[in-house]
Design an enzyme around this catalytic site. Sequence first.
Site, short mmCIF file in Angstrom:
data_model
loop_
_atom_site.label_atom_id
_atom_site.label_comp_id
_atom_site.label_asym_id
_atom_site.label_seq_id
_atom_site.Cartn_x
_atom_site.Cartn_y
_atom_site.Cartn_z
N GLY A 25 0.86 -1.19 0.00
CA GLY A 25 0.00 0.00 0.00
C GLY A 25 0.89 1.23 0.00
O GLY A 25 2.06 1.19 0.28
N THR A 26 0.27 2.38 -0.32
CA THR A 26 1.08 3.60 -0.41
C THR A 26 0.39 4.74 0.32
O THR A 26 -0.82 4.81 0.37
CB THR A 26 1.17 4.08 -1.89
OG1 THR A 26 -0.17 4.29 -2.33
CG2 THR A 26 1.83 3.03 -2.76
N ILE A 27 1.18 5.59 0.95
CA ILE A 27 0.65 6.83 1.53
C ILE A 27 1.54 7.94 1.00
O ILE A 27 2.66 8.09 1.43
CB ILE A 27 0.73 6.80 3.08
CG1 ILE A 27 -0.04 5.62 3.63
CG2 ILE A 27 0.25 8.13 3.63
CD1 ILE A 27 -1.49 5.86 3.94
N ASN A 71 -2.76 7.48 -5.71
CA ASN A 71 -1.91 6.30 -5.84
C ASN A 71 -2.31 5.17 -4.89
O ASN A 71 -1.53 4.24 -4.66
CB ASN A 71 -0.44 6.67 -5.61
CG ASN A 71 0.53 5.62 -6.13
OD1 ASN A 71 0.16 4.85 -7.01
ND2 ASN A 71 1.72 5.58 -5.57
#
Lengths: 185, 133
Positions: free
Chosen positions: A176-178, B24
């Site tokens: 996942g990305t933040i 994203n």
Amino acid sequence: KKYVLVVHGGAGTILKKNMTAEKEKAYTEALTQALQAGYNVIKNGGASLDAVEAAIHVLEDNPLFNAGKGAVFTHDGRNELDASIMDGKTLKAGAVAGVTTIRNPITAARAVMDRSEHVMMVGKGAEIFAKEAGLTIVDPKYFWTKERWKGLQEAIKEDSVKAVLDHNSKTTSKLGTINRDYKFG
Amino acid sequence: TVGCVALDNAGNLAAGTSTGGMTNKKYGRVGDSPIIGAGTYCDNRTAGISCTGWGEFFIRNVVAKTICDLIAYKGYSIEQASKEVLDNVGAMGGDGGLIILDKNGNMAMPFNTEGMYRGAVTADGKIEVQIYK
């Protein structure tokens, strides 16, 4: 002073030095429009739920804000929208999440609250419900804007750099990305 | 993320939040905006709240409902309750902001980021808009 309506358009790394005069003017005008739309409902004796919907419609339809048209993109280049609404008198509530074809998600949340037994619906099911409830359904392309698409490309580039760095680091990186600078769109 | 809280002439509050999520994002990740109690909560007896921020932290802190509970059970003002809960979010490393309006027309728009697009209108129609800290 007695206030009757408050709005926000997102928080984050919003600095005067990064803002052009015309952009600042555009944001100020959009927020003013939203406030006026909501206030008009209240002034004419309308319900607070209708005022909330009217104000949020203005912001969802304005590509400056990360909601509705002008929403940011997921990693795979889609716009997944979420919304919720709650009535202070009855404590009824409605919400939708992960929808891609509903023009005004706040109205879908309102329909879930008023026209179903449920509080929250997600994804395809929420889209089918919205269509059956007669809401405006659009092609997902309606939400596309150049600025947000650019933001996604930059985030993916930043992501790949991080992935390389993580690859070399001992700690296992989480999935996942933040994206700190993009997270408020 | 965008949000609104309104108080009508009958004294009823309503709150709503809408968002495009996070740039994203993967795996169907959902933030606090559609979660009743986290990103949105509203009760005539306490206040209406709409949040914007790092969703994971606003969910874990159940921000909107906790602020209403502090008002209901500890008699906090809307400013005190909002500050305490936002400080908890900050202490965990999260950031963001919220708007809150109560049944008497008291309003606050606190945030712990560099800025927040925000505005309010009074019963006699006076509009105020702010962007920076």
